[in-house]
Scaffold this motif. Structure first.
Motif, PDB file in Angstrom:
ATOM      1  N   LEU A  84       0.825  -1.213   0.000  1.00 30.16           N
ATOM      2  CA  LEU A  84       0.000   0.000   0.000  1.00 30.16           C
ATOM      3  C   LEU A  84       0.854   1.257   0.000  1.00 30.16           C
ATOM      4  O   LEU A  84       0.531   2.241  -0.669  1.00 30.16           O
ATOM      5  CB  LEU A  84      -0.928   0.002   1.221  1.00 30.16           C
ATOM      6  N   VAL A  85       1.947   1.226   0.739  1.00 28.73           N
ATOM      7  CA  VAL A  85       2.837   2.387   0.808  1.00 28.73           C
ATOM      8  C   VAL A  85       3.522   2.624  -0.532  1.00 28.73           C
ATOM      9  O   VAL A  85       3.642   3.757  -1.006  1.00 28.73           O
ATOM     10  CB  VAL A  85       3.889   2.205   1.925  1.00 28.73           C
ATOM     11  N   ILE A  86       3.959   1.549  -1.171  1.00 27.61           N
ATOM     12  CA  ILE A  86       4.654   1.682  -2.461  1.00 27.61           C
ATOM     13  C   ILE A  86       3.701   2.183  -3.536  1.00 27.61           C
ATOM     14  O   ILE A  86       4.022   3.128  -4.275  1.00 27.61           O
ATOM     15  CB  ILE A  86       5.269   0.326  -2.881  1.00 27.61           C
ATOM     16  N   ASP A  87       2.532   1.576  -3.633  1.00 25.29           N
ATOM     17  CA  ASP A  87       1.555   1.987  -4.648  1.00 25.29           C
ATOM     18  C   ASP A  87       0.203   1.407  -4.258  1.00 25.29           C
ATOM     19  O   ASP A  87      -0.050   0.224  -4.458  1.00 25.29           O
ATOM     20  CB  ASP A  87       1.972   1.479  -6.029  1.00 25.29           C
ATOM     21  N   TRP A  88      -0.668   2.248  -3.699  1.00 22.51           N
ATOM     22  CA  TRP A  88      -1.924   1.731  -3.162  1.00 22.51           C
ATOM     23  C   TRP A  88      -2.840   1.148  -4.241  1.00 22.51           C
ATOM     24  O   TRP A  88      -3.589   0.209  -3.982  1.00 22.51           O
ATOM     25  CB  TRP A  88      -2.659   2.801  -2.360  1.00 22.51           C
ATOM     26  N   LYS A  89      -2.770   1.698  -5.442  1.00 22.08           N
ATOM     27  CA  LYS A  89      -3.612   1.184  -6.518  1.00 22.08           C
ATOM     28  C   LYS A  89      -3.169  -0.221  -6.927  1.00 22.08           C
ATOM     29  O   LYS A  89      -3.995  -1.122  -7.102  1.00 22.08           O
ATOM     30  CB  LYS A  89      -3.569   2.118  -7.719  1.00 22.08           C
ATOM     31  N   LYS A  90      -1.867  -0.416  -7.070  1.00 20.92           N
ATOM     32  CA  LYS A  90      -1.354  -1.742  -7.401  1.00 20.92           C
ATOM     33  C   LYS A  90      -1.610  -2.721  -6.262  1.00 20.92           C
ATOM     34  O   LYS A  90      -1.924  -3.897  -6.486  1.00 20.92           O
ATOM     35  CB  LYS A  90       0.140  -1.676  -7.713  1.00 20.92           C
ATOM     36  N   ALA A  91      -1.476  -2.242  -5.030  1.00 18.68           N
ATOM     37  CA  ALA A  91      -1.725  -3.102  -3.871  1.00 18.68           C
ATOM     38  C   ALA A  91      -3.168  -3.591  -3.872  1.00 18.68           C
ATOM     39  O   ALA A  91      -3.442  -4.766  -3.590  1.00 18.68           O
ATOM     40  CB  ALA A  91      -1.417  -2.345  -2.586  1.00 18.68           C
ATOM     41  N   LEU A  92      -4.081  -2.698  -4.199  1.00 18.71           N
ATOM     42  CA  LEU A  92      -5.495  -3.073  -4.246  1.00 18.71           C
ATOM     43  C   LEU A  92      -5.742  -4.104  -5.341  1.00 18.71           C
ATOM     44  O   LEU A  92      -6.407  -5.123  -5.118  1.00 18.71           O
ATOM     45  CB  LEU A  92      -6.347  -1.828  -4.494  1.00 18.71           C
ATOM     46  N   LEU A  93      -5.182  -3.873  -6.520  1.00 21.49           N
ATOM     47  CA  LEU A  93      -5.413  -4.744  -7.674  1.00 21.49           C
ATOM     48  C   LEU A  93      -4.721  -6.091  -7.561  1.00 21.49           C
ATOM     49  O   LEU A  93      -5.304  -7.129  -7.871  1.00 21.49           O
ATOM     50  CB  LEU A  93      -4.929  -4.052  -8.953  1.00 21.49           C
ATOM     51  N   PHE A  94      -3.472  -6.075  -7.134  1.00 21.73           N
ATOM     52  CA  PHE A  94      -2.644  -7.282  -7.230  1.00 21.73           C
ATOM     53  C   PHE A  94      -2.398  -7.992  -5.904  1.00 21.73           C
ATOM     54  O   PHE A  94      -1.855  -9.098  -5.898  1.00 21.73           O
ATOM     55  CB  PHE A  94      -1.302  -6.929  -7.883  1.00 21.73           C
ATOM     56  N   VAL A  95      -2.808  -7.369  -4.793  1.00 16.69           N
ATOM     57  CA  VAL A  95      -2.642  -8.011  -3.486  1.00 16.69           C
ATOM     58  C   VAL A  95      -3.995  -8.242  -2.818  1.00 16.69           C
ATOM     59  O   VAL A  95      -4.391  -9.382  -2.568  1.00 16.69           O
ATOM     60  CB  VAL A  95      -1.717  -7.172  -2.561  1.00 16.69           C
ATOM     61  N   ILE A  96      -4.714  -7.166  -2.545  1.00 19.93           N
ATOM     62  CA  ILE A  96      -5.903  -7.256  -1.707  1.00 19.93           C
ATOM     63  C   ILE A  96      -7.081  -7.915  -2.421  1.00 19.93           C
ATOM     64  O   ILE A  96      -7.704  -8.842  -1.881  1.00 19.93           O
ATOM     65  CB  ILE A  96      -6.298  -5.855  -1.186  1.00 19.93           C
ATOM     66  N   ILE A  97      -7.410  -7.473  -3.618  1.00 20.31           N
ATOM     67  CA  ILE A  97      -8.543  -8.078  -4.334  1.00 20.31           C
ATOM     68  C   ILE A  97      -8.327  -9.563  -4.599  1.00 20.31           C
ATOM     69  O   ILE A  97      -9.221 -10.378  -4.326  1.00 20.31           O
ATOM     70  CB  ILE A  97      -8.841  -7.311  -5.641  1.00 20.31           C
TER      71      ILE A  97
END
Length: 272
Positions: free
Chosen positions: A149-162
């Motif tokens: 999330l700190v590095i890139d919250w949009k990528k974190a949402l797409l590629f980690v959390i979802i």
């Protein structure tokens, strides 16, 4: 797991592509099945390799891998959808419909927190090293998500959390449809089986009756084991297609009641 990790790195580095993302989401579901199988029959002979695999699974599974032990191995397999099973399918209602299907993962997740908490308390008293290993899975997962999330919250949402949530939601859906409206007191009709293509893609996860009979059996041997007992299982609990069952039971049944599932459990109770 290697392919899942590679697709994560590829997407994080080069960006979003629908075709790749769909495969990635499917692999996120596959990871949950791997985590399930690993906790029944560890992949490696060595304790350290299995511990490292626990960590690897945890970050893609979206929940500490050890949690299968108190919620699934020790509870669900011991009670098999009977009272006291924290994952029972009839907690809110005996009815099986789309709203219950969608609500079940949240309800089941909530009630599964107690056996996890009890297990951690027991490990603190009985096996301190195991307690710290379990806690370290929580810490690793939290760090993984926060750093992303700190590095890139949009990528974190797409590629980690979802993807994590898709996997967690899916595996609970699997548990629900494998047991809902079956008869938990029956020797052979306690689980629903799916015999189609999905077994090829998800490590024979559809052969659920024999899994409850022999939880430590390697997933590659479950088709043969199922064939030996198939004639003892009701035909309505041997579905040729997972998606066909979903469509008929939760969508087509809205306008064509004949496709609604009948509760073997309710029928047994009505005659007792």
């Amino acid at each position: 797991m290697i392919l899942t990790t590679a697709l994560f790195v590829t997407q994080w580095t080069f960006g979003f592509e629908w075709a790749v993302y769909i495969v990635y989401l499917f692999l996120s579901v596959a990871v949950t099945v791997i985590a399930h199988n690993h906790n029944h029959l560890p992949i490696w002979r060595g304790k350290k390799m299995n511990a490292l695999t626990d960590y690897w699974l945890t970050v893609f599974y979206g929940f500490p891998a050890f949690a299968w032990i108190p919620t699934h191995n020790k509870n669900h397999h011991a009670l098999n959808n009977r009272e006291g099973d924290y994952t029972i399918t009839y907690r809110l209602t005996e009815h099986n419909h789309l709203m219950m299907l969608l609500a079940y993962p949240t309800v089941s997740s909530f009630y599964q927190q107690k056996p996890i908490s009890d297990y951690l308390k027991a490990q603190w008293k009985a096996d301190r090293s195991e307690f710290w290993h379990c806690l370290s899975e929580y810490i690793l997962l939290a760090v993984w998500i926060v750093v992303a999330l700190v590095i890139d919250w949009k990528k974190a949402l797409l590629f980690v959390i979802i993807p994590q949530q898709v996997g967690l939601f899916s595996v609970l859906i699997f548990n629900y449809i494998q047991h809902v409206h079956a008869d938990e007191e029956s020797e052979w009709n306690h689980s629903r089986n799916f015999l189609g293509l999905l077994n090829t893609l998800l490590f024979n996860n559809g052969y659920h009756t024999v899994h409850h009979e022999r939880a430590g059996l390697h997933w590659s041997k479950t088709p043969e084991a199922h064939a030996k007992v198939a004639e003892k299982i009701s035909p309505v609990l041997q579905q040729p297609s997972f998606w066909g069952f979903i469509f008929k039971s939760y969508f087509l049944s809205i306008v064509m009641p004949k496709y609604k599932t009948r509760s073997m459990r309710a029928e047994r109770l009505s005659h007792s």
